[in-house]
Design a protein around this motif. Sequence first.
Motif, PDB file in Angstrom:
ATOM      1  N   THR A 132     -16.716  45.434  20.123  1.00 37.33           N
ATOM      2  CA  THR A 132     -17.436  45.661  18.865  1.00 37.33           C
ATOM      3  C   THR A 132     -17.144  44.543  17.858  1.00 37.33           C
ATOM      4  OG1 THR A 132     -17.317  48.055  19.211  1.00 37.33           O
ATOM      5  CG2 THR A 132     -17.775  47.306  16.977  1.00 37.33           C
ATOM      6  N   GLN A 133     -15.861  44.158  17.777  1.00 38.31           N
ATOM      7  CA  GLN A 133     -15.490  43.099  16.840  1.00 38.31           C
ATOM      8  C   GLN A 133     -16.116  41.762  17.240  1.00 38.31           C
ATOM      9  OE1 GLN A 133     -11.202  43.364  17.010  1.00 38.31           O
ATOM     10  NE2 GLN A 133     -11.109  44.857  15.348  1.00 38.31           N
ATOM     11  N   ILE A 134     -16.102  41.471  18.546  1.00 38.86           N
ATOM     12  CA  ILE A 134     -16.695  40.208  19.016  1.00 38.86           C
ATOM     13  C   ILE A 134     -18.202  40.191  18.764  1.00 38.86           C
ATOM     14  CG2 ILE A 134     -17.211  38.873  21.104  1.00 38.86           C
ATOM     15  CD1 ILE A 134     -14.445  39.736  22.168  1.00 38.86           C
ATOM     16  N   ASP A 135     -18.841  41.328  19.000  1.00 36.67           N
ATOM     17  CA  ASP A 135     -20.289  41.405  18.769  1.00 36.67           C
ATOM     18  C   ASP A 135     -20.616  41.184  17.298  1.00 36.67           C
ATOM     19  OD1 ASP A 135     -23.020  42.130  19.685  1.00 36.67           O
ATOM     20  OD2 ASP A 135     -22.726  43.807  18.303  1.00 36.67           O
ATOM     21  N   SER A 136     -19.777  41.765  16.425  1.00 36.42           N
ATOM     22  CA  SER A 136     -19.995  41.589  14.987  1.00 36.42           C
ATOM     23  C   SER A 136     -19.816  40.121  14.591  1.00 36.42           C
ATOM     24  CB  SER A 136     -19.000  42.475  14.214  1.00 36.42           C
ATOM     25  OG  SER A 136     -19.104  42.248  12.833  1.00 36.42           O
ATOM     26  N   LEU A 137     -18.786  39.476  15.149  1.00 43.07           N
ATOM     27  CA  LEU A 137     -18.562  38.058  14.843  1.00 43.07           C
ATOM     28  C   LEU A 137     -19.702  37.191  15.377  1.00 43.07           C
ATOM     29  CD1 LEU A 137     -14.731  37.791  15.505  1.00 43.07           C
ATOM     30  CD2 LEU A 137     -15.884  37.370  13.337  1.00 43.07           C
ATOM     31  N   ASN A 138     -20.214  37.543  16.555  1.00 49.23           N
ATOM     32  CA  ASN A 138     -21.338  36.776  17.123  1.00 49.23           C
ATOM     33  C   ASN A 138     -22.542  36.801  16.188  1.00 49.23           C
ATOM     34  OD1 ASN A 138     -20.190  35.808  19.480  1.00 49.23           O
ATOM     35  ND2 ASN A 138     -20.694  37.639  20.652  1.00 49.23           N
ATOM     36  N   LYS A 139     -22.782  37.951  15.591  1.00 50.44           N
ATOM     37  CA  LYS A 139     -23.913  38.050  14.659  1.00 50.44           C
ATOM     38  C   LYS A 139     -23.681  37.206  13.410  1.00 50.44           C
ATOM     39  CE  LYS A 139     -25.237  42.662  16.251  1.00 50.44           C
ATOM     40  NZ  LYS A 139     -25.218  44.104  15.992  1.00 50.44           N
ATOM     41  N   GLU A 140     -22.434  37.224  12.917  1.00 49.49           N
ATOM     42  CA  GLU A 140     -22.118  36.398  11.739  1.00 49.49           C
ATOM     43  C   GLU A 140     -22.238  34.916  12.073  1.00 49.49           C
ATOM     44  OE1 GLU A 140     -18.758  37.458   9.181  1.00 49.49           O
ATOM     45  OE2 GLU A 140     -18.444  39.204  10.470  1.00 49.49           O
ATOM     46  N   ILE A 141     -21.770  34.554  13.274  1.00 51.59           N
ATOM     47  CA  ILE A 141     -21.821  33.144  13.676  1.00 51.59           C
ATOM     48  C   ILE A 141     -23.269  32.695  13.870  1.00 51.59           C
ATOM     49  CG2 ILE A 141     -21.234  31.562  15.567  1.00 51.59           C
ATOM     50  CD1 ILE A 141     -18.626  33.210  15.893  1.00 51.59           C
ATOM     51  N   ALA A 142     -24.106  33.609  14.375  1.00 51.50           N
ATOM     52  CA  ALA A 142     -25.515  33.258  14.574  1.00 51.50           C
ATOM     53  C   ALA A 142     -26.184  32.912  13.248  1.00 51.50           C
ATOM     54  CB  ALA A 142     -26.241  34.419  15.250  1.00 51.50           C
ATOM     55  N   SER A 143     -25.765  33.604  12.182  1.00 53.83           N
ATOM     56  CA  SER A 143     -26.360  33.319  10.869  1.00 53.83           C
ATOM     57  C   SER A 143     -25.664  32.158  10.162  1.00 53.83           C
ATOM     58  CB  SER A 143     -26.304  34.578   9.987  1.00 53.83           C
ATOM     59  OG  SER A 143     -24.965  34.968   9.776  1.00 53.83           O
ATOM     60  N   THR A 144     -24.415  31.861  10.575  1.00 58.76           N
ATOM     61  CA  THR A 144     -23.676  30.737   9.980  1.00 58.76           C
ATOM     62  C   THR A 144     -23.010  29.945  11.099  1.00 58.76           C
ATOM     63  OG1 THR A 144     -23.140  32.296   8.198  1.00 58.76           O
ATOM     64  CG2 THR A 144     -22.084  30.128   8.111  1.00 58.76           C
ATOM     65  N   PRO A 145     -23.762  29.157  11.844  1.00 59.06           N
ATOM     66  CA  PRO A 145     -23.226  28.467  13.023  1.00 59.06           C
ATOM     67  C   PRO A 145     -22.077  27.507  12.698  1.00 59.06           C
ATOM     68  CG  PRO A 145     -25.627  28.346  12.961  1.00 59.06           C
ATOM     69  CD  PRO A 145     -25.183  28.859  11.628  1.00 59.06           C
ATOM     70  N   GLU A 146     -22.001  27.057  11.438  1.00 58.97           N
ATOM     71  CA  GLU A 146     -20.971  26.070  11.101  1.00 58.97           C
ATOM     72  C   GLU A 146     -19.630  26.731  10.749  1.00 58.97           C
ATOM     73  OE1 GLU A 146     -23.710  26.525   9.286  1.00 58.97           O
ATOM     74  OE2 GLU A 146     -25.071  25.040  10.160  1.00 58.97           O
ATOM     75  N   ALA A 147     -19.550  28.035  10.743  1.00 60.37           N
ATOM     76  CA  ALA A 147     -18.331  28.732  10.304  1.00 60.37           C
ATOM     77  C   ALA A 147     -17.241  28.631  11.382  1.00 60.37           C
ATOM     78  CB  ALA A 147     -18.637  30.189   9.995  1.00 60.37           C
ATOM     79  N   ASN A 148     -16.413  27.607  11.262  1.00 56.50           N
ATOM     80  CA  ASN A 148     -15.366  27.388  12.276  1.00 56.50           C
ATOM     81  C   ASN A 148     -14.351  28.526  12.316  1.00 56.50           C
ATOM     82  OD1 ASN A 148     -16.408  24.935  13.145  1.00 56.50           O
ATOM     83  ND2 ASN A 148     -15.376  23.818  11.487  1.00 56.50           N
ATOM     84  N   GLU A 149     -14.037  29.086  11.130  1.00 55.76           N
ATOM     85  CA  GLU A 149     -13.047  30.155  11.089  1.00 55.76           C
ATOM     86  C   GLU A 149     -13.528  31.393  11.871  1.00 55.76           C
ATOM     87  OE1 GLU A 149     -12.134  27.215   8.315  1.00 55.76           O
ATOM     88  OE2 GLU A 149     -13.995  28.359   8.492  1.00 55.76           O
ATOM     89  N   LEU A 150     -14.822  31.680  11.779  1.00 59.76           N
ATOM     90  CA  LEU A 150     -15.374  32.815  12.525  1.00 59.76           C
ATOM     91  C   LEU A 150     -15.272  32.567  14.025  1.00 59.76           C
ATOM     92  CD1 LEU A 150     -18.581  33.652  10.443  1.00 59.76           C
ATOM     93  CD2 LEU A 150     -16.374  34.826  10.415  1.00 59.76           C
ATOM     94  N   LYS A 151     -15.518  31.327  14.435  1.00 59.15           N
ATOM     95  CA  LYS A 151     -15.417  30.988  15.866  1.00 59.15           C
ATOM     96  C   LYS A 151     -13.972  31.111  16.349  1.00 59.15           C
ATOM     97  CE  LYS A 151     -19.332  27.800  15.722  1.00 59.15           C
ATOM     98  NZ  LYS A 151     -19.749  26.380  15.798  1.00 59.15           N
ATOM     99  N   ASP A 152     -13.022  30.700  15.487  1.00 61.71           N
ATOM    100  CA  ASP A 152     -11.614  30.838  15.867  1.00 61.71           C
ATOM    101  C   ASP A 152     -11.233  32.303  16.054  1.00 61.71           C
ATOM    102  OD1 ASP A 152     -11.114  28.176  15.930  1.00 61.71           O
ATOM    103  OD2 ASP A 152     -10.238  28.070  13.921  1.00 61.71           O
ATOM    104  N   ARG A 153     -11.688  33.134  15.125  1.00 64.64           N
ATOM    105  CA  ARG A 153     -11.377  34.570  15.237  1.00 64.64           C
ATOM    106  C   ARG A 153     -11.991  35.169  16.488  1.00 64.64           C
ATOM    107  NH1 ARG A 153     -13.398  36.597   9.604  1.00 64.64           N
ATOM    108  NH2 ARG A 153     -13.338  38.615  10.678  1.00 64.64           N
ATOM    109  N   ARG A 154     -13.210  34.747  16.802  1.00 67.18           N
ATOM    110  CA  ARG A 154     -13.863  35.248  18.021  1.00 67.18           C
ATOM    111  C   ARG A 154     -13.101  34.788  19.273  1.00 67.18           C
ATOM    112  NH1 ARG A 154     -19.674  32.959  19.409  1.00 67.18           N
ATOM    113  NH2 ARG A 154     -18.381  31.104  19.589  1.00 67.18           N
ATOM    114  N   ASP A 155     -12.687  33.524  19.280  1.00 65.69           N
ATOM    115  CA  ASP A 155     -11.950  33.024  20.449  1.00 65.69           C
ATOM    116  C   ASP A 155     -10.618  33.743  20.616  1.00 65.69           C
ATOM    117  OD1 ASP A 155     -13.826  31.266  21.362  1.00 65.69           O
ATOM    118  OD2 ASP A 155     -13.100  29.601  20.139  1.00 65.69           O
ATOM    119  N   LEU A 156      -9.975  34.052  19.483  1.00 65.80           N
ATOM    120  CA  LEU A 156      -8.694  34.766  19.564  1.00 65.80           C
ATOM    121  C   LEU A 156      -8.896  36.163  20.175  1.00 65.80           C
ATOM    122  CD1 LEU A 156      -5.702  34.446  18.828  1.00 65.80           C
ATOM    123  CD2 LEU A 156      -6.195  35.543  16.630  1.00 65.80           C
TER     124      LEU A 156
END
Length: 441
Positions: free
Chosen positions: A184-208
Amino acid sequence: MTSTFHGLEVGKRSLYTQQTALTTTGNNISNANTPGYSRQRVDMQATSSITYPYQTGSSSSQLGTGVSVESIDRVRSEYLDSQYRERNGQLGSESTKLETLQQIEALTDEPGDNGISASLDRFFSAWEDLASNPDSLAARAVLVERSEELLSQGQTLNDGLTSLSKSLNEQMKAVNDQINVLSTQIDSLNKEIASTPEANELKDRRDLLMDEMSGLTNAENIGRLEGLQQSVKEVESFQKDLNEMFNQLINGSVTTDVNGTSKQFNGLNDLMTSGFSLVKDANGAMKQGEAMFDTTGTGTTFLESLSMNQEVKANPATIAASSNNNAVSNGAIATAISDLKSETFSFNVADSNVNADASVSDFYGMLISKIGAKTQASERSVESHQAVLKSIDQNRMSVSGVSLDEEMSNLIQFQHAYNAAARYVSTTDELLDVIINRMGV
């Protein structure tokens, strides 16, 4: 056509770019110890040049316009991430299996004086003693105690395996819940990243989160969840084989000699009830013996339904040791039962279509050896996975981790560039001052 203020624009772009590099370096230093953080790098690119307007030659030349920030990227290797998650899943699975195998080993308490192997030896040794002294009540009393001890150890191990299986199933439920939360958390982050592809911090959280998920289950469905599923099967198989061993000993078809005549019996209880005890009936004849174990109980496993025959327990004289009903026992039944130690039974091995023909002790020894060999193999596998995972993680950190030495070097480099750009702007400003204020333009 270049502007009079072209130089100022070039200087301004340089100041902004070097300042961005300095800020990014500072951000890297700030997050040097942040779990999952990937160091960031400013991708600088020369801005589009323009045609130089004052060239007198025949060919056209281009005049540079400075630098700009193309992007701020994470330094990350998808290949190493993939390798890490694959190996992390294998380690999670194998570690779980190893824990289970070690728990089974601890429950069996083999080799040792308190294991079932030693109890079986003492059980058959008590029958040998009775065969030597078939009319001895003392030998019968010892036999009852040895029988109760064997049954108690078998049931204790069986109960331990049942508890272990239940615990593993509860762990599976907990792991499934954890996987659902992470998904659920990864899916939520994927949606945020889709709207803000440049958000490196969101990608780091998703990878973690994906790293954490890989230990539970990965793309190949390997991980702690898969290890728990295999562990449950391992426990259930061992438990089935354990119950099969006791079932064959007490009820299994076996051919053995009684007074030199080979006969077929249905296990220990059948042999005992075929002989004669020390108890006399109303006519003074010896009564037939009682079975040692009561198999009429209820339970999900054979051992759960098994209990001591209370009549035998209360009066060991009811044990049959003789094949005749004479006043003096011949000990033939006791001898035949003691010989069961080396007689061959046909065991229905769990998860196998082929029966195993072996003595009771050999069959149980095979179960213990299988668990021991699997544990050793699992230990080696876990050590291997740990070493490889550590190596992959080190390589990954060398790529995406923050090196304070490298960042300090970058800090000095960008600081010098910023100072130079500031000096360039000041110089350009002085030139403009000459043009504007001193040349009367």
